[in-house]
Design an enzyme around this catalytic site. Structure first.
Site, PDB file in Angstrom:
ATOM      1  N   HIS A   1       0.824  -1.220   0.000  1.00 40.63           N
ATOM      2  CA  HIS A   1       0.000   0.000   0.000  1.00 40.63           C
ATOM      3  C   HIS A   1       0.856   1.267   0.000  1.00 40.63           C
ATOM      4  O   HIS A   1       0.376   2.337  -0.346  1.00 40.63           O
ATOM      5  CB  HIS A   1      -0.921   0.003   1.227  1.00 40.63           C
TER       6      HIS A   1
ATOM      7  N   ASP B   1       3.106   9.375  -0.529  1.00 38.59           N
ATOM      8  CA  ASP B   1       2.010   8.508  -0.128  1.00 38.59           C
ATOM      9  C   ASP B   1       1.861   7.433  -1.185  1.00 38.59           C
ATOM     10  O   ASP B   1       2.026   7.720  -2.380  1.00 38.59           O
ATOM     11  CB  ASP B   1       0.703   9.316  -0.028  1.00 38.59           C
TER      12      ASP B   1
HETATM   13  P1  ADP Z   1      -3.233   6.055   5.186  1.00 41.83           P
HETATM   14  O1  ADP Z   1      -3.573   4.700   4.740  1.00 41.83           O
HETATM   15  O2  ADP Z   1      -1.768   6.351   5.122  1.00 41.83           O
HETATM   16  O3  ADP Z   1      -3.797   6.439   6.509  1.00 41.83           O
HETATM   17  P2  ADP Z   1      -5.123   7.018   3.130  1.00 41.83           P
HETATM   18  O4  ADP Z   1      -5.468   8.417   2.767  1.00 41.83           O
HETATM   19  O5  ADP Z   1      -4.829   6.153   1.987  1.00 41.83           O
HETATM   20  O6  ADP Z   1      -3.891   7.094   4.151  1.00 41.83           O
HETATM   21  O7  ADP Z   1      -6.318   6.340   3.909  1.00 41.83           O
HETATM   22  C1  ADP Z   1      -6.895   6.926   5.016  1.00 41.83           C
HETATM   23  C2  ADP Z   1      -8.237   6.274   5.260  1.00 41.83           C
HETATM   24  O8  ADP Z   1      -8.569   6.472   6.633  1.00 41.83           O
HETATM   25  C3  ADP Z   1      -9.353   6.877   4.432  1.00 41.83           C
HETATM   26  O9  ADP Z   1     -10.227   5.880   4.011  1.00 41.83           O
HETATM   27  C4  ADP Z   1     -10.016   7.847   5.385  1.00 41.83           C
HETATM   28  O10 ADP Z   1     -11.403   7.965   5.168  1.00 41.83           O
HETATM   29  C5  ADP Z   1      -9.742   7.227   6.739  1.00 41.83           C
HETATM   30  N1  ADP Z   1      -9.498   8.324   7.703  1.00 41.83           N
HETATM   31  C6  ADP Z   1      -8.512   9.210   7.711  1.00 41.83           C
HETATM   32  N2  ADP Z   1      -8.663  10.103   8.737  1.00 41.83           N
HETATM   33  C7  ADP Z   1      -9.775   9.749   9.374  1.00 41.83           C
HETATM   34  C8  ADP Z   1     -10.505  10.266  10.482  1.00 41.83           C
HETATM   35  N3  ADP Z   1     -10.122  11.366  11.115  1.00 41.83           N
HETATM   36  N4  ADP Z   1     -11.612   9.612  10.847  1.00 41.83           N
HETATM   37  C9  ADP Z   1     -12.001   8.514  10.192  1.00 41.83           C
HETATM   38  N5  ADP Z   1     -11.402   8.009   9.115  1.00 41.83           N
HETATM   39  C10 ADP Z   1     -10.292   8.606   8.712  1.00 41.83           C
HETATM   40  O1  F6P Z   2      -2.459   2.296   4.946  1.00 44.74           O
HETATM   41  C1  F6P Z   2      -1.256   2.517   5.567  1.00 44.74           C
HETATM   42  C2  F6P Z   2      -1.262   1.989   6.974  1.00 44.74           C
HETATM   43  O2  F6P Z   2       0.050   1.980   7.393  1.00 44.74           O
HETATM   44  C3  F6P Z   2      -1.794   0.596   7.161  1.00 44.74           C
HETATM   45  O3  F6P Z   2      -0.907  -0.433   6.831  1.00 44.74           O
HETATM   46  C4  F6P Z   2      -2.113   0.661   8.592  1.00 44.74           C
HETATM   47  O4  F6P Z   2      -2.926  -0.360   9.024  1.00 44.74           O
HETATM   48  C5  F6P Z   2      -2.732   2.032   8.725  1.00 44.74           C
HETATM   49  O5  F6P Z   2      -1.979   2.812   7.866  1.00 44.74           O
HETATM   50  C6  F6P Z   2      -2.805   2.597  10.128  1.00 44.74           C
HETATM   51  O6  F6P Z   2      -1.585   2.478  10.812  1.00 44.74           O
HETATM   52  P1  F6P Z   2      -1.410   1.539  12.090  1.00 44.74           P
HETATM   53  O7  F6P Z   2      -1.879   0.175  11.718  1.00 44.74           O
HETATM   54  O8  F6P Z   2       0.039   1.615  12.410  1.00 44.74           O
HETATM   55  O9  F6P Z   2      -2.271   2.146  13.158  1.00 44.74           O
END
Ligand code: ADP
Ligand code: F6P
Length: 455
Positions: free
Chosen positions: A157, A365
Protein backbone atom coordinates in the site's frame (compact mmCIF):
# COMPACT_ATOMS: atom_id res chain seq x y z
CA UNK A 1 -13.62 -23.03 -5.16
CA UNK A 2 -10.44 -21.40 -3.79
CA UNK A 3 -11.08 -19.15 -0.81
CA UNK A 4 -9.49 -15.75 -0.44
CA UNK A 5 -7.36 -15.52 2.70
CA UNK A 6 -6.37 -11.93 3.43
CA UNK A 7 -3.52 -11.27 5.83
CA UNK A 8 -2.60 -7.86 7.19
CA UNK A 9 -1.11 -6.56 10.38
CA UNK A 10 -4.19 -4.51 11.22
CA UNK A 11 -7.71 -5.81 10.71
CA UNK A 12 -10.51 -3.26 10.55
CA UNK A 13 -13.15 -2.86 13.22
CA UNK A 14 -15.93 -4.39 11.17
CA UNK A 15 -18.69 -2.89 13.25
CA UNK A 16 -20.48 -0.21 11.25
CA UNK A 17 -19.98 3.26 12.66
CA UNK A 18 -16.53 2.77 14.17
CA UNK A 19 -13.74 4.95 12.79
CA UNK A 20 -11.35 3.15 10.40
CA UNK A 21 -8.36 5.47 10.02
CA UNK A 22 -5.97 4.00 7.46
CA UNK A 23 -6.35 3.20 3.81
CA UNK A 24 -5.52 -0.47 4.17
CA UNK A 25 -8.33 -1.27 6.58
CA UNK A 26 -10.84 0.81 4.62
CA UNK A 27 -9.87 -0.72 1.27
CA UNK A 28 -9.57 -4.34 2.36
CA UNK A 29 -12.79 -4.25 4.33
CA UNK A 30 -14.72 -2.93 1.34
CA UNK A 31 -13.09 -5.48 -0.97
CA UNK A 32 -13.82 -8.43 1.34
CA UNK A 33 -17.42 -7.33 1.97
CA UNK A 34 -18.17 -7.95 -1.69
CA UNK A 35 -16.34 -11.25 -2.11
CA UNK A 36 -16.20 -12.85 1.33
CA UNK A 37 -13.29 -14.80 2.78
CA UNK A 38 -10.98 -15.03 5.75
CA UNK A 39 -9.16 -12.05 7.21
CA UNK A 40 -6.29 -12.74 9.55
CA UNK A 41 -4.15 -10.28 11.49
CA UNK A 42 -3.10 -8.80 14.80
CA UNK A 43 -5.92 -8.16 17.26
CA UNK A 44 -4.43 -4.84 18.37
CA UNK A 45 -3.92 -6.38 21.84
CA UNK A 46 -0.55 -6.83 23.55
CA UNK A 47 0.02 -9.59 26.11
CA UNK A 48 2.67 -9.42 28.79
CA UNK A 49 3.48 -13.16 28.25
CA UNK A 50 3.84 -15.04 24.97
CA UNK A 51 1.83 -14.21 21.83
CA UNK A 52 -1.64 -15.78 22.00
CA UNK A 53 -2.72 -18.62 19.71
CA UNK A 54 -4.87 -17.58 16.78
CA UNK A 55 -8.55 -17.19 17.71
CA UNK A 56 -11.80 -16.66 15.87
CA UNK A 57 -12.64 -13.00 16.46
CA UNK A 58 -16.01 -12.95 14.77
CA UNK A 59 -17.93 -13.64 11.59
CA UNK A 60 -19.72 -10.78 9.88
CA UNK A 61 -21.65 -11.71 6.75
CA UNK A 62 -19.27 -13.65 4.57
CA UNK A 63 -16.10 -12.41 6.34
CA UNK A 64 -14.50 -14.56 9.04
CA UNK A 65 -12.01 -12.68 11.13
CA UNK A 66 -9.16 -14.48 12.94
CA UNK A 67 -6.65 -12.64 15.09
CA UNK A 68 -3.80 -13.17 17.52
CA UNK A 69 -2.37 -10.99 20.29
CA UNK A 70 1.29 -9.98 20.13
CA UNK A 71 3.70 -10.24 23.04
CA UNK A 72 5.16 -6.95 24.30
CA UNK A 73 8.59 -8.01 23.04
CA UNK A 74 7.28 -8.71 19.52
CA UNK A 75 5.19 -5.55 19.44
CA UNK A 76 8.23 -3.44 20.38
CA UNK A 77 10.62 -5.01 17.89
CA UNK A 78 8.18 -5.66 15.02
CA UNK A 79 5.54 -2.91 15.12
CA UNK A 80 7.13 0.02 16.94
CA UNK A 81 10.63 -0.89 15.85
CA UNK A 82 11.27 -2.28 12.39
CA UNK A 83 7.88 -1.80 10.69
CA UNK A 84 7.12 1.75 11.82
CA UNK A 85 10.48 3.06 13.01
CA UNK A 86 12.53 1.75 10.06
CA UNK A 87 10.50 0.61 7.06
CA UNK A 88 7.71 3.19 7.09
CA UNK A 89 10.01 6.25 6.93
CA UNK A 90 12.33 4.58 4.39
CA UNK A 91 9.49 3.58 2.07
CA UNK A 92 8.22 7.18 2.29
CA UNK A 93 11.63 8.71 1.47
CA UNK A 94 11.91 10.11 5.02
CA UNK A 95 15.29 8.53 5.74
CA UNK A 96 16.07 11.19 8.35
CA UNK A 97 13.32 9.68 10.53
CA UNK A 98 14.50 6.08 10.08
CA UNK A 99 16.34 4.17 12.80
CA UNK A 100 17.87 0.72 12.36
CA UNK A 101 18.57 -2.13 14.76
CA UNK A 102 19.33 -5.74 13.70
CA UNK A 103 17.55 -7.05 16.80
CA UNK A 104 14.37 -5.30 15.64
CA UNK A 105 14.77 -6.81 12.18
CA UNK A 106 15.00 -10.23 13.87
CA UNK A 107 11.78 -9.38 15.73
CA UNK A 108 10.14 -8.39 12.44
CA UNK A 109 11.05 -11.75 10.89
CA UNK A 110 9.95 -13.54 14.06
CA UNK A 111 6.46 -12.06 13.80
CA UNK A 112 6.26 -12.91 10.09
CA UNK A 113 7.07 -16.53 11.07
CA UNK A 114 4.48 -16.35 13.87
CA UNK A 115 1.84 -15.20 11.37
CA UNK A 116 2.89 -17.93 8.92
CA UNK A 117 2.60 -20.72 11.49
CA UNK A 118 -0.80 -19.47 12.62
CA UNK A 119 -1.97 -19.26 9.02
CA UNK A 120 -0.71 -22.74 8.23
CA UNK A 121 -3.44 -24.01 10.56
CA UNK A 122 -6.18 -22.00 8.85
CA UNK A 123 -5.58 -22.41 5.14
CA UNK A 124 -6.54 -25.20 2.78
CA UNK A 125 -4.19 -26.25 -0.02
CA UNK A 126 -6.15 -24.46 -2.76
CA UNK A 127 -6.71 -21.17 -0.87
CA UNK A 128 -5.20 -17.98 -2.28
CA UNK A 129 -3.21 -15.98 0.25
CA UNK A 130 -3.24 -12.23 -0.22
CA UNK A 131 -0.88 -10.39 2.13
CA UNK A 132 -0.95 -6.63 2.59
CA UNK A 133 1.63 -3.98 3.22
CA UNK A 134 5.08 -3.41 4.62
CA UNK A 135 4.56 -5.36 7.84
CA UNK A 136 4.56 -8.67 5.99
CA UNK A 137 7.36 -8.52 3.42
CA UNK A 138 8.81 -11.79 4.79
CA UNK A 139 5.51 -13.69 5.03
CA UNK A 140 5.74 -15.82 1.86
CA UNK A 141 9.27 -16.92 2.70
CA UNK A 142 8.04 -17.98 6.15
CA UNK A 143 4.95 -19.72 4.73
CA UNK A 144 7.08 -21.70 2.29
CA UNK A 145 9.41 -22.68 5.12
CA UNK A 146 6.30 -23.88 6.97
CA UNK A 147 5.62 -26.16 3.97
CA UNK A 148 2.79 -24.28 2.24
CA UNK A 149 2.63 -24.32 -1.56
CA UNK A 150 -0.40 -22.03 -2.03
CA UNK A 151 -0.54 -19.09 -4.43
CA UNK A 152 0.72 -16.08 -2.48
CA UNK A 153 0.50 -12.41 -3.38
CA UNK A 154 1.55 -9.20 -1.66
CA UNK A 155 0.07 -5.78 -2.27
CA UNK A 156 2.23 -2.92 -1.03
CA UNK A 157 0.00 0.00 0.00
CA UNK A 158 2.99 2.30 0.53
CA UNK A 159 5.40 3.61 -2.09
CA UNK A 160 8.44 1.55 -3.04
CA UNK A 161 11.34 4.03 -3.14
CA UNK A 162 14.24 4.46 -5.51
CA UNK A 163 16.86 1.72 -4.88
CA UNK A 164 19.39 4.18 -3.41
CA UNK A 165 16.83 5.13 -0.76
CA UNK A 166 15.79 1.55 -0.03
CA UNK A 167 19.44 0.58 0.35
CA UNK A 168 19.86 2.93 3.31
CA UNK A 169 18.17 0.06 5.17
CA UNK A 170 20.99 -2.38 6.02
CA UNK A 171 18.58 -5.34 5.69
CA UNK A 172 17.64 -4.39 2.10
CA UNK A 173 18.89 -7.55 0.45
CA UNK A 174 17.20 -9.89 2.92
CA UNK A 175 13.94 -8.00 2.43
CA UNK A 176 14.00 -8.17 -1.37
CA UNK A 177 14.95 -11.84 -1.27
CA UNK A 178 11.99 -12.48 1.04
CA UNK A 179 9.62 -10.46 -1.20
CA UNK A 180 10.63 -12.70 -4.09
CA UNK A 181 9.01 -15.57 -2.15
CA UNK A 182 5.61 -14.29 -3.32
CA UNK A 183 4.13 -15.30 -6.68
CA UNK A 184 2.69 -11.85 -7.31
CA UNK A 185 3.85 -8.43 -6.08
CA UNK A 186 1.39 -5.58 -6.53
CA UNK A 187 2.26 -1.87 -6.41
CA UNK A 188 0.18 1.30 -6.39
CA UNK A 189 1.90 3.00 -9.34
CA UNK A 190 4.26 2.23 -12.17
CA UNK A 191 6.94 4.35 -10.45
CA UNK A 192 6.86 1.98 -7.46
CA UNK A 193 6.95 -1.15 -9.62
CA UNK A 194 9.81 0.20 -11.72
CA UNK A 195 11.81 1.13 -8.61
CA UNK A 196 11.45 -2.46 -7.37
CA UNK A 197 12.43 -3.92 -10.76
CA UNK A 198 15.44 -1.55 -10.86
CA UNK A 199 16.64 -2.88 -7.54
CA UNK A 200 16.24 -6.46 -8.75
CA UNK A 201 18.19 -5.86 -11.94
CA UNK A 202 20.91 -3.50 -10.71
CA UNK A 203 21.50 -4.65 -7.16
CA UNK A 204 20.42 -8.31 -7.12
CA UNK A 205 21.71 -9.30 -10.58
CA UNK A 206 18.19 -10.43 -11.52
CA UNK A 207 16.13 -9.94 -14.68
CA UNK A 208 12.98 -7.97 -15.49
CA UNK A 209 10.94 -8.40 -18.66
CA UNK A 210 8.42 -6.05 -20.28
CA UNK A 211 5.44 -8.12 -19.12
CA UNK A 212 6.36 -7.44 -15.46
CA UNK A 213 7.90 -10.85 -14.75
CA UNK A 214 11.11 -10.68 -12.75
CA UNK A 215 13.63 -13.37 -11.97
CA UNK A 216 15.84 -13.21 -8.88
CA UNK A 217 17.11 -15.40 -6.06
CA UNK A 218 16.09 -18.51 -8.00
CA UNK A 219 12.45 -17.47 -8.26
CA UNK A 220 10.15 -16.09 -10.93
CA UNK A 221 7.71 -13.47 -9.70
CA UNK A 222 5.01 -11.51 -11.48
CA UNK A 223 4.84 -7.79 -10.67
CA UNK A 224 1.94 -5.49 -11.51
CA UNK A 225 0.34 -2.11 -10.89
CA UNK A 226 -3.04 -2.10 -9.10
CA UNK A 227 -4.03 1.41 -7.98
CA UNK A 228 -6.40 1.07 -5.03
CA UNK A 229 -9.70 2.88 -5.46
CA UNK A 230 -12.98 3.69 -3.72
CA UNK A 231 -16.62 2.79 -4.31
CA UNK A 232 -17.51 6.05 -6.03
CA UNK A 233 -21.30 5.80 -5.79
CA UNK A 234 -21.26 4.54 -2.21
CA UNK A 235 -19.14 7.49 -1.09
CA UNK A 236 -21.49 9.98 -2.76
CA UNK A 237 -24.48 8.19 -1.28
CA UNK A 238 -22.97 8.39 2.23
CA UNK A 239 -22.07 12.02 1.69
CA UNK A 240 -25.70 12.85 0.94
CA UNK A 241 -27.53 10.48 3.29
CA UNK A 242 -29.81 12.55 5.57
CA UNK A 243 -29.05 10.24 8.52
CA UNK A 244 -25.33 11.12 8.43
CA UNK A 245 -25.56 14.90 8.39
CA UNK A 246 -25.27 15.58 12.14
CA UNK A 247 -21.64 16.82 12.09
CA UNK A 248 -21.90 18.23 8.57
CA UNK A 249 -24.83 20.47 9.44
CA UNK A 250 -23.13 21.69 12.62
CA UNK A 251 -20.08 22.47 10.51
CA UNK A 252 -22.18 24.16 7.83
CA UNK A 253 -23.92 26.40 10.38
CA UNK A 254 -20.64 27.35 12.03
CA UNK A 255 -19.10 28.52 8.74
CA UNK A 256 -21.73 31.25 8.19
CA UNK A 257 -21.29 31.03 4.42
CA UNK A 258 -17.47 31.04 4.46
CA UNK A 259 -15.78 28.54 2.13
CA UNK A 260 -14.04 25.60 3.79
CA UNK A 261 -10.61 24.13 3.02
CA UNK A 262 -10.52 20.58 4.44
CA UNK A 263 -7.68 18.14 5.15
CA UNK A 264 -8.13 14.66 6.66
CA UNK A 265 -5.15 12.47 7.53
CA UNK A 266 -3.73 10.15 10.15
CA UNK A 267 -1.35 12.27 12.22
CA UNK A 268 1.80 11.14 10.40
CA UNK A 269 4.91 13.09 9.34
CA UNK A 270 4.64 11.57 5.84
CA UNK A 271 1.34 13.43 5.35
CA UNK A 272 3.13 16.81 5.26
CA UNK A 273 0.92 18.43 7.87
CA UNK A 274 3.52 20.86 9.14
CA UNK A 275 4.48 22.28 5.71
CA UNK A 276 0.74 22.40 4.97
CA UNK A 277 0.12 24.59 8.03
CA UNK A 278 2.99 26.82 6.93
CA UNK A 279 1.53 26.97 3.40
CA UNK A 280 -1.81 28.07 4.88
CA UNK A 281 0.02 30.77 6.83
CA UNK A 282 1.73 31.87 3.60
CA UNK A 283 -1.70 31.96 1.93
CA UNK A 284 -3.01 34.28 4.67
CA UNK A 285 0.07 36.48 4.32
CA UNK A 286 -0.04 36.77 0.54
CA UNK A 287 -3.80 36.92 -0.05
CA UNK A 288 -5.18 39.12 2.72
CA UNK A 289 -8.58 39.45 0.98
CA UNK A 290 -9.32 35.95 2.35
CA UNK A 291 -8.99 37.13 5.96
CA UNK A 292 -12.21 36.50 7.80
CA UNK A 293 -13.58 34.86 4.66
CA UNK A 294 -12.25 31.30 4.68
CA UNK A 295 -11.74 28.50 7.21
CA UNK A 296 -9.15 25.71 7.06
CA UNK A 297 -10.07 22.57 9.02
CA UNK A 298 -7.52 19.83 9.63
CA UNK A 299 -8.86 16.52 10.95
CA UNK A 300 -5.95 14.38 12.18
CA UNK A 301 -6.56 11.48 14.57
CA UNK A 302 -3.39 10.55 16.47
CA UNK A 303 -1.58 7.53 15.06
CA UNK A 304 1.30 5.38 16.42
CA UNK A 305 1.50 7.62 19.47
CA UNK A 306 4.02 5.42 21.28
CA UNK A 307 6.71 6.24 18.70
CA UNK A 308 8.71 9.38 19.48
CA UNK A 309 8.70 10.83 15.92
CA UNK A 310 4.89 10.73 16.02
CA UNK A 311 4.78 12.47 19.41
CA UNK A 312 7.16 15.10 18.06
CA UNK A 313 5.02 15.87 15.01
CA UNK A 314 1.96 16.13 17.23
CA UNK A 315 3.66 18.65 19.53
CA UNK A 316 4.96 20.62 16.55
CA UNK A 317 1.49 20.86 15.00
CA UNK A 318 -0.14 21.96 18.22
CA UNK A 319 2.42 24.76 18.43
CA UNK A 320 1.95 25.78 14.78
CA UNK A 321 -1.84 25.77 14.99
CA UNK A 322 -1.75 27.96 18.09
CA UNK A 323 0.79 30.32 16.54
CA UNK A 324 -1.07 30.75 13.24
CA UNK A 325 -4.41 31.32 14.95
CA UNK A 326 -2.78 33.70 17.43
CA UNK A 327 -1.32 35.67 14.54
CA UNK A 328 -4.40 35.97 12.31
CA UNK A 329 -7.56 35.32 14.36
CA UNK A 330 -10.14 38.05 14.79
CA UNK A 331 -12.78 38.39 17.52
CA UNK A 332 -15.25 36.69 15.20
CA UNK A 333 -12.99 34.48 13.04
CA UNK A 334 -10.61 31.59 13.72
CA UNK A 335 -8.73 30.69 10.51
CA UNK A 336 -7.56 27.17 11.46
CA UNK A 337 -9.54 24.42 13.18
CA UNK A 338 -7.40 21.50 14.28
CA UNK A 339 -9.22 18.33 15.40
CA UNK A 340 -7.31 15.35 16.84
CA UNK A 341 -10.04 12.81 16.41
CA UNK A 342 -11.43 10.17 14.10
CA UNK A 343 -14.90 10.09 12.59
CA UNK A 344 -17.02 7.16 11.49
CA UNK A 345 -16.78 6.87 7.73
CA UNK A 346 -20.45 7.71 7.35
CA UNK A 347 -19.93 11.01 9.19
CA UNK A 348 -16.71 11.83 7.34
CA UNK A 349 -18.12 11.67 3.80
CA UNK A 350 -20.65 14.51 4.39
CA UNK A 351 -17.81 16.63 5.80
CA UNK A 352 -15.91 16.22 2.50
CA UNK A 353 -19.02 17.36 0.66
CA UNK A 354 -19.09 20.57 2.73
CA UNK A 355 -15.60 21.59 1.61
CA UNK A 356 -14.94 23.88 -1.38
CA UNK A 357 -11.32 22.75 -1.34
CA UNK A 358 -9.83 19.34 -0.44
CA UNK A 359 -6.19 19.92 0.50
CA UNK A 360 -4.16 16.71 0.25
CA UNK A 361 -0.41 17.35 0.40
CA UNK A 362 1.56 14.32 1.61
CA UNK A 363 5.35 14.43 1.22
CA UNK A 364 4.96 10.85 -0.09
CA UNK A 365 2.01 8.51 -0.13
CA UNK A 366 1.37 5.12 -1.71
CA UNK A 367 -2.04 6.24 -2.99
CA UNK A 368 -3.97 8.48 -0.56
CA UNK A 369 -7.58 7.40 -0.42
CA UNK A 370 -8.67 10.66 1.16
CA UNK A 371 -8.01 12.38 -2.18
CA UNK A 372 -10.29 9.89 -3.96
CA UNK A 373 -12.96 10.00 -1.28
CA UNK A 374 -13.00 13.82 -1.43
CA UNK A 375 -13.59 13.78 -5.20
CA UNK A 376 -16.24 11.04 -4.98
CA UNK A 377 -18.15 12.89 -2.22
CA UNK A 378 -18.61 16.09 -4.27
CA UNK A 379 -21.87 17.26 -5.77
CA UNK A 380 -21.19 16.85 -9.54
CA UNK A 381 -23.22 20.00 -10.32
CA UNK A 382 -21.15 22.20 -8.05
CA UNK A 383 -18.00 20.29 -7.06
CA UNK A 384 -15.14 21.43 -4.88
CA UNK A 385 -11.51 21.54 -6.02
CA UNK A 386 -8.86 18.99 -5.09
CA UNK A 387 -5.38 20.41 -4.39
CA UNK A 388 -3.11 17.38 -4.56
CA UNK A 389 0.55 16.64 -3.90
CA UNK A 390 2.54 15.41 -6.88
CA UNK A 391 4.06 12.85 -4.48
CA UNK A 392 0.79 11.04 -3.71
CA UNK A 393 0.21 7.91 -5.81
CA UNK A 394 -3.25 9.35 -6.53
CA UNK A 395 -1.67 12.16 -8.60
CA UNK A 396 -0.88 9.60 -11.34
CA UNK A 397 -4.62 9.15 -11.92
CA UNK A 398 -6.11 12.44 -10.66
CA UNK A 399 -4.08 14.72 -12.90
CA UNK A 400 -7.08 17.02 -13.32
CA UNK A 401 -6.59 18.14 -9.71
CA UNK A 402 -4.50 21.24 -8.97
CA UNK A 403 -1.17 19.43 -8.60
CA UNK A 404 1.31 21.00 -6.17
CA UNK A 405 4.73 20.35 -4.71
CA UNK A 406 4.16 20.11 -0.94
CA UNK A 407 7.69 21.38 -0.27
CA UNK A 408 6.81 24.62 -2.11
CA UNK A 409 4.70 26.44 0.45
CA UNK A 410 4.29 29.50 -1.75
CA UNK A 411 3.07 27.29 -4.60
CA UNK A 412 0.53 25.59 -2.35
CA UNK A 413 -0.67 29.00 -1.13
CA UNK A 414 -1.17 30.13 -4.74
CA UNK A 415 -3.08 26.90 -5.55
CA UNK A 416 -5.43 27.56 -2.62
CA UNK A 417 -6.15 31.05 -3.90
CA UNK A 418 -6.75 29.67 -7.41
CA UNK A 419 -8.99 26.88 -6.10
CA UNK A 420 -11.17 29.29 -4.15
CA UNK A 421 -11.63 31.50 -7.22
CA UNK A 422 -12.14 28.70 -9.77
CA UNK A 423 -15.25 29.15 -11.93
CA UNK A 424 -17.94 26.48 -11.77
CA UNK A 425 -17.43 25.35 -15.38
CA UNK A 426 -13.75 24.56 -14.78
CA UNK A 427 -14.56 22.81 -11.50
CA UNK A 428 -17.11 20.58 -13.24
CA UNK A 429 -14.71 19.80 -16.08
CA UNK A 430 -11.93 18.74 -13.71
CA UNK A 431 -14.29 16.80 -11.46
CA UNK A 432 -15.85 14.91 -14.38
CA UNK A 433 -12.43 13.85 -15.64
CA UNK A 434 -11.34 12.62 -12.19
CA UNK A 435 -14.58 10.76 -11.59
CA UNK A 436 -14.31 8.94 -14.93
CA UNK A 437 -10.82 7.69 -14.03
CA UNK A 438 -11.96 6.68 -10.55
CA UNK A 439 -14.85 4.68 -11.96
CA UNK A 440 -12.42 2.79 -14.20
CA UNK A 441 -10.00 2.15 -11.33
CA UNK A 442 -12.61 1.34 -8.71
CA UNK A 443 -12.04 -0.71 -5.58
CA UNK A 444 -13.72 -3.68 -7.29
CA UNK A 445 -11.33 -3.39 -10.23
CA UNK A 446 -8.37 -3.28 -7.81
CA UNK A 447 -9.46 -6.46 -6.06
CA UNK A 448 -10.60 -8.33 -9.17
CA UNK A 449 -7.45 -7.60 -11.15
CA UNK A 450 -5.17 -8.59 -8.29
CA UNK A 451 -7.09 -11.80 -7.55
CA UNK A 452 -7.26 -12.71 -11.27
CA UNK A 453 -3.49 -12.25 -11.65
CA UNK A 454 -2.84 -14.23 -8.48
CA UNK A 455 -4.99 -17.12 -9.52
P1 ADP B 1 -3.23 6.05 5.19
O1 ADP B 1 -3.57 4.70 4.74
O2 ADP B 1 -1.77 6.35 5.12
O3 ADP B 1 -3.80 6.44 6.51
P2 ADP B 1 -5.12 7.02 3.13
O4 ADP B 1 -5.47 8.42 2.77
O5 ADP B 1 -4.83 6.15 1.99
O6 ADP B 1 -3.89 7.09 4.15
O7 ADP B 1 -6.32 6.34 3.91
C1 ADP B 1 -6.89 6.93 5.02
C2 ADP B 1 -8.24 6.27 5.26
O8 ADP B 1 -8.57 6.47 6.63
C3 ADP B 1 -9.35 6.88 4.43
O9 ADP B 1 -10.23 5.88 4.01
C4 ADP B 1 -10.02 7.85 5.38
O10 ADP B 1 -11.40 7.96 5.17
C5 ADP B 1 -9.74 7.23 6.74
N1 ADP B 1 -9.50 8.32 7.70
C6 ADP B 1 -8.51 9.21 7.71
N2 ADP B 1 -8.66 10.10 8.74
C7 ADP B 1 -9.78 9.75 9.37
C8 ADP B 1 -10.51 10.27 10.48
N3 ADP B 1 -10.12 11.37 11.11
N4 ADP B 1 -11.61 9.61 10.85
C9 ADP B 1 -12.00 8.51 10.19
N5 ADP B 1 -11.40 8.01 9.12
C10 ADP B 1 -10.29 8.61 8.71
O1 F6P C 1 -2.46 2.30 4.95
C1 F6P C 1 -1.26 2.52 5.57
C2 F6P C 1 -1.26 1.99 6.97
O2 F6P C 1 0.05 1.98 7.39
C3 F6P C 1 -1.79 0.60 7.16
O3 F6P C 1 -0.91 -0.43 6.83
C4 F6P C 1 -2.11 0.66 8.59
O4 F6P C 1 -2.93 -0.36 9.02
C5 F6P C 1 -2.73 2.03 8.72
O5 F6P C 1 -1.98 2.81 7.87
C6 F6P C 1 -2.81 2.60 10.13
O6 F6P C 1 -1.58 2.48 10.81
P1 F6P C 1 -1.41 1.54 12.09
O7 F6P C 1 -1.88 0.17 11.72
O8 F6P C 1 0.04 1.62 12.41
O9 F6P C 1 -2.27 2.15 13.16
Amino acid sequence: MPRLVVVSNRVAPITEGEPTAGGLAAGVLDALKQKGGIWFGWSGEITEGEASPVHLERTVGSITLYTLDLSRRDYDAFYRGFANGTLWPTLHYQVGHAQFDWAEFDGYRRVNVLFARALARLVRPDDMIWAHDYHLLCLAEALREAGLGNRMGLFLHTPFPAPAVFMTNPAHEALIRAMCGFDLLGFQTEDDRTAFADYVVRQAGGSASDDGVIGAFGRTVKTGVYPIGVHVDEVRHEAEAPAHQRYASRLHDSLSGRPLILSVDRLDYSKGLRPRFIAFERFLERYPHHHGAVVFMQIAPPSRGDIETYREIRRALEAEAGRINGRFAEVDWMPLRYLNRGFARSALMPLYAEAQVGLVTPLRDGMNLVAKEYVAAQNPDNPGVLVLSQFAGAARELDAALIVNPYDETGVAAALDRALAMPRGERIERHTAMLATMRRNSLDAWRDRFVADLS
